[in-house]
Design a protein around this motif. Structure first.
Motif, mmCIF file in Angstrom:
data_model
loop_
_atom_site.group_PDB
_atom_site.id
_atom_site.type_symbol
_atom_site.label_atom_id
_atom_site.label_comp_id
_atom_site.label_asym_id
_atom_site.label_seq_id
_atom_site.Cartn_x
_atom_site.Cartn_y
_atom_site.Cartn_z
ATOM 1 N N VAL A 176 0.886 -1.172 0.000
ATOM 2 C CA VAL A 176 0.000 0.000 0.000
ATOM 3 C C VAL A 176 0.918 1.215 0.000
ATOM 4 O O VAL A 176 1.780 1.342 0.868
ATOM 5 N N CYS A 178 -4.710 6.186 10.091
ATOM 6 C CA CYS A 178 -3.913 4.939 10.041
ATOM 7 C C CYS A 178 -3.664 4.393 11.449
ATOM 8 O O CYS A 178 -3.070 5.068 12.288
ATOM 9 N N PRO A 179 -4.107 3.170 11.718
ATOM 10 C CA PRO A 179 -3.928 2.617 13.066
ATOM 11 C C PRO A 179 -2.460 2.370 13.397
ATOM 12 O O PRO A 179 -2.093 2.218 14.548
ATOM 13 N N MET A 180 -1.608 2.328 12.351
ATOM 14 C CA MET A 180 -0.187 2.025 12.566
ATOM 15 C C MET A 180 0.655 3.302 12.525
ATOM 16 O O MET A 180 1.864 3.249 12.293
ATOM 17 N N GLN A 212 0.992 5.674 10.355
ATOM 18 C CA GLN A 212 1.710 5.967 9.105
ATOM 19 C C GLN A 212 1.146 7.202 8.419
ATOM 20 O O GLN A 212 -0.061 7.395 8.374
ATOM 21 N N LEU A 230 1.128 8.554 4.788
ATOM 22 C CA LEU A 230 1.352 7.788 3.565
ATOM 23 C C LEU A 230 2.499 8.252 2.657
ATOM 24 O O LEU A 230 3.202 7.416 2.116
ATOM 25 N N ASP A 273 5.189 -1.916 8.849
ATOM 26 C CA ASP A 273 4.169 -1.330 9.712
ATOM 27 C C ASP A 273 2.869 -0.993 8.990
ATOM 28 O O ASP A 273 2.146 -0.097 9.404
ATOM 29 N N LYS A 275 -0.594 -2.681 8.163
ATOM 30 C CA LYS A 275 -1.344 -3.920 8.410
ATOM 31 C C LYS A 275 -2.493 -4.105 7.424
ATOM 32 O O LYS A 275 -3.412 -4.864 7.671
ATOM 33 N N CYS A 279 -5.098 -2.461 6.438
ATOM 34 C CA CYS A 279 -6.482 -2.300 6.879
ATOM 35 C C CYS A 279 -7.279 -1.493 5.854
ATOM 36 O O CYS A 279 -8.486 -1.456 5.879
ATOM 37 N N ASN A 312 -7.726 1.636 5.633
ATOM 38 C CA ASN A 312 -8.352 2.877 6.114
ATOM 39 C C ASN A 312 -7.908 4.052 5.255
ATOM 40 O O ASN A 312 -8.679 4.959 4.964
ATOM 41 N N CYS A 313 -6.626 4.031 4.847
ATOM 42 C CA CYS A 313 -6.110 5.165 4.063
ATOM 43 C C CYS A 313 -6.796 5.227 2.700
ATOM 44 O O CYS A 313 -7.032 6.323 2.180
HETATM 45 S S1 SF4 Z 1 -3.442 0.202 4.874
HETATM 46 FE FE1 SF4 Z 1 -3.916 0.711 7.010
HETATM 47 S S2 SF4 Z 1 -2.019 0.334 8.077
HETATM 48 FE FE2 SF4 Z 1 -1.503 0.456 5.930
HETATM 49 S S3 SF4 Z 1 -0.950 2.574 5.640
HETATM 50 FE FE3 SF4 Z 1 -3.104 2.385 5.110
HETATM 51 S S4 SF4 Z 1 -4.157 2.921 6.998
HETATM 52 FE FE4 SF4 Z 1 -2.047 2.473 7.565
#
Ligand code: SF4
Ligand code: SF4
Ligand code: SF4
Length: 797
Positions: free
Chosen positions: A577, A603-605, A607, A609, A617, A619, A621, A623-624
């Motif tokens: 990603v 971003c839960p981690m 990050q 972008l 790091d 995961k 998810c 969300n981004c």
């Molecule tokens: S996919 Fe999730 S963990 Fe990865 S950068 Fe996007 S928001 Fe963060």
């Protein structure tokens, strides 16, 4: 569905057509196809038939026009006199920019001599384009100065000078500078220079690297001498001759009562330097000239004639040579930002201050520091800026070819809506809770004993095999994370992550990983449903406790042992990603990927972008993907393992995780083979001693090898450690294959019949064949990664 697809296709084709025509225009010649794709939606189509007047002389100009197809002419009309044709505009020509810039009516009439198709953008969007894309503004100035050169009529020359002056106002800087230099020493020195020049205005040569504040100093001198409203014109030395070679005198007249700053004045060819010096001497202009050069050596390389024109010089040291100023600059910028945004001034915590002080700012000096602080200010919602808000260094560079899977609309929609993912996460969470209840409750023993080998025999191997292929796909559906997410909605203290967790996360993750493996073996969990249930419950409790107390997914980022395994394994995966940093840096004002929106958390981690350049790091998810308002996020398919040799930043401590994960395999594999022969108690004792000793030795050795001092730079030693990942995974796969349900009952063999009819056979258990294969693949990939790391490091040297 079919209709919406075809509408989408038509829209895409339309965008591509716009991109094609814009690319032919001189204005957009320097733009990349991606940038043109961004600009294209601002333009609308207009069609005109032959003979139509697109614009009438004297009429207000509503648009900036780009001719896509057909031809038209501009004509000067005068009463009782036949109209005078001025110019022909063909595909690739553009007009209307000057009138939009000055707000004046059309200077001539534009009439189609063929059927025409034009792309137009209205005045407001044109102004926004100029602000967003500085190279467009530069093109405009180039074009105007080119026209000024060609103008041979007094009135035209005067007009173009006026236009040009308006264009240059766009590059005024009153809102750009913070007026911050650092501590007392440098501030006093700069102020006294400003004072000196304001009392005795003399041309000044400012020496300093990029981003040291040369232009800011020029602006403050200018402001003091002439005030904000007077012309402050910046020209790049490298472009000076091309833009002004023949009209230096016009330029100097235009800037009368203001300041001309020539950046990197040493880039003027010697002849142009002499010319400029001559004009300055002959014309004695009533403007101040400020030049900038990178170093004293560059100052000395100027021609004697030009050097003579600068009676004063001032040196600004690079930030790395005055690190004491970093705190003062950061604090002052934060105060100004807080005042501007009506917020409390956030505090930099100890770790982030240390990180800021440890950086060398070689790219852009003070400008780089200011950008880091601005970003940190935008990313933090609270009163404390901590290490995860500090992003520096280069943004992601594209390495190798990738295919963006989100270019496939159905997948993009699926991930953006998130319903499908939520559904799968919900189902896995419910199944997981049922599984734990079954394992702990023991109400249905036969069923439990049937399920158990699948939990151990499929789940663990699947984690180890899938992650290097498709990344942290397990984390996408992980029930620990989904359940934590669910409860966070109702109860969340949102506390900042403790400093020791951030600093020693790799040690904790390595320790927990070793612990789980050891406990699993010595307690014989693979045969014990209750203990297996207890282990899963403990992991869930850990995720929940940390999830409810700390911000975002602290558990996943800093503690989860499974996350450590799948994260490290996913470094070489074929999926990533990533964001397009061009879009992020030029277009984004909200940073929603990090901050989050009302509907979806950031971003839960932790990050941001444009700086995400490795899989450790992330995961997955998505969300981004849901949050980014600018379509910048991509889900890329890429060449496997290439990340290892392209690593730029990484949590260096994970080299220790790799070291211990490899070393632990020695006792695990060896002792497994003698378990049935040794007395159980001695076996447990010697295995435990060997296991922890190997892990400890590996941790110490790796520590000395990589010295993880919490910088994020991936040097070649770190990359070599990461190149071992395939071997580590191969070792784990070999071990896990022993437990794959049913595999131990399969055998593969060769049966040979000789000429005499005698039959010879060779048999090998399938487990062994699979293990040999895993080892070979691991060795091969690790060797390849090592060669590539060595190769790329040599190339850099
Ligand atoms: S996919 Fe999730 S963990 Fe990865 S950068 Fe996007 S928001 Fe963060
Ligand atoms: S890091 Fe651990 S808890 Fe978080 S999603 Fe991944 S496996 Fe699950
Ligand atoms: S990914 Fe999207 S939200 Fe994040 S910085 Fe880039 S453009 Fe902004």
């Amino acid at each position: 569905m079919g209709n919406s697809l075809s509408t989408e296709n038509i829209l895409n084709r339309d965008e591509e057509l716009k991109v094609k025509y814009l690319a032919q225009t001189d204005f957009f010649a320097d733009f990349t196809p991606e940038q043109l794709r961004e600009i294209a939606p601002e333009f609308q189509w207009q069609t005109y038939t032959q003979g139509t007047e697109i614009l009438k002389q004297g009429q207000k100009v509503p648009y900036f026009y780009v001719v896509a197809e057909g031809r038209l002419v501009s004509m000067l009309e005068k009463e009782k006199v036949e109209a005078l044709q001025l110019a022909v505009f063909e595909a690739g020509s553009a007009f209307g920019e000057i009138a939009l810039l000055t707000g004046q009516p059309a200077a001539s009439t534009f009439r189609c001599i063929e059927d025409c198709r034009l792309l137009v953008v209205d005045s407001m969007h044109f102004a926004l384009l100029l602000l967003r894309w500085p190279n467009l503004n530069q093109k405009l100035i180039e074009k105007l100065s080119g026209r000024l050169r060609m103008a041979n009529d007094f009135l035209f020359e005067a007009k173009y000078k006026e236009y040009l002056r308006s264009a240059m106002q766009l590059s005024q800087y009153q809102d750009w500078f913070y007026g911050v230099w650092g501590g007392k020493g440098i501030t006093m020195s700069i102020n006294s220079k400003i004072e000196e020049i304001s009392k005795k205005p003399e041309n000044l040569l400012i020496i300093g690297e990029n981003g040291t504040g040369r232009q800011m100093l020029a602006w403050f001198i200018h402001k003091r001498l002439f005030g904000e409203k007077s012309p402050f014109v910046t020209i790049k030395g490298g472009l000076f001759e091309q833009q002004w070679g023949h009209s230096i005198s016009s330029l100097l007249t235009m800037i009368e009562g203001g300041t001309l700053i020539i950046k990197e004045i040493n880039l003027l060819p010697p002849e142009a330097q002499r010319d400029l010096a001559k004009q300055l001497k002959e014309q004695a202009p009533k403007c101040l000239l400020l030049g900038t050069v990178y170093s004293e050596a560059e100052r000395k390389s100027l021609t004697a004639e030009l050097l003579d024109c600068f009676p004063q010089k001032y040196l600004i040291k690079p930030l790395r040579e005055r690190k004491r100023d970093i705190n003062a600059i950061a604090q002052a910028v934060l105060e100004k930002l807080a005042a501007k945004h009506n917020r409390k001034v956030p505090r930099l915590d100890h770790e982030s201050t240390r990180l800021l002080l440890s950086h060398n700012y070689r790219q852009e000096n003070m400008t780089e520091l200011i950008q880091i602080i601005e970003r940190a200010f935008a990313l933090t919602k609270g009163d404390v800026i901590s290490i995860e808000h500090i992003f520096f260094g280069p943004t992601v560079r594209k390495t190798g070819k990738t295919i963006n899977l989100l270019a496939w609309p159905p997948l993009k929609k699926l991930l953006q809506k998130g319903l499908f993912l939520s559904l799968i996460q919900g189902i896995t969470a419910v199944l997981f809770i049922l599984l734990i209840s079954l394992l702990l409750g023991g109400s249905d023993l036969p069923l439990t004993l049937t399920i158990l080998p699948f939990v151990w025999g499929l789940w663990w191997p699947a984690l180890v095999i899938l992650s290097p292929l498709v990344g942290r796909i397990w984390c996408t559906v992980c029930p620990f994370s989904s359940i934590m997410n669910f409860f966070q909605k109702y109860l969340h203290w949102d506390r900042p992550v403790p400093a020791f967790l951030k600093k020693y996360d790799y040690l904790l993750i390595s320790f927990f990983f070793l612990l789980i493996f050891w406990v699993e073996i010595i307690l014989g969990m693979r045969q014990d449903p209750f203990r297996t249930g207890l282990l899963l419950l403990t992991l869930l409790a850990g995720a929940l406790i940390f999830g409810l107390i700390f911000t975002r997914h602290t558990w996943c980022k800093n503690l989860c042992p499974l996350g450590g395994l799948v994260g490290t394994a996913s470094i070489g995966s074929v999926l990533e990603v990533r964001a397009d940093p061009n879009i992020c840096l030029n277009k984004c004002t909200t940073l929603d990927c990090y901050v989050g929106t009302a509907e979806t958390a950031g971003c839960p981690m932790f990050q941001h972008l444009p700086y995400l350049d490795n899989n450790l790091d992330c995961k997955m998810c998505f969300n981004c993907v849901r949050n980014c308002p600018n379509d910048s996020v991509q889900l890329n398919l890429r060449f496997p393992a290439q990340e290892v040799w392209h690593l730029v930043r990484i949590n260096q401590g994970f080299a220790i995780f790799i070291g211990v994960s490899l070393a632990m395999l020695l006792p695990v594999i060896y002792f497994e083979s003698v378990r049935s022969v040794w007395p159980e108690n001695s076996w447990l004792l010697y295995f435990s001693l060997a296991y922890w000793a190997c892990a400890l030795i590996a941790a110490i050795l790796t520590w000395f090898l990589v010295k993880p001092y919490k910088t994020k730079a991936a040097n070649s030693r770190i990359k070599l450690m990461f190149a071992l990942i395939p071997l580590v995974l191969a070792g784990h796969v070999m071990y896990q294959l022993n437990f794959l349900p049913g595999l131990d009952r399969l055998t593969a063999g060769l049966l040979l019949e000789s000429a005499s009819g005698q039959i010879s056979t060779w048999y090998l258990p399938l487990t062994q064949i699979a293990q040999i294969l895993a080892l070979l693949i691991g060795l091969l990939l690790t060797s390849f990664a090592v060669i590539m790391v060595r190769h790329t490091s040599k190339k850099k040297v």
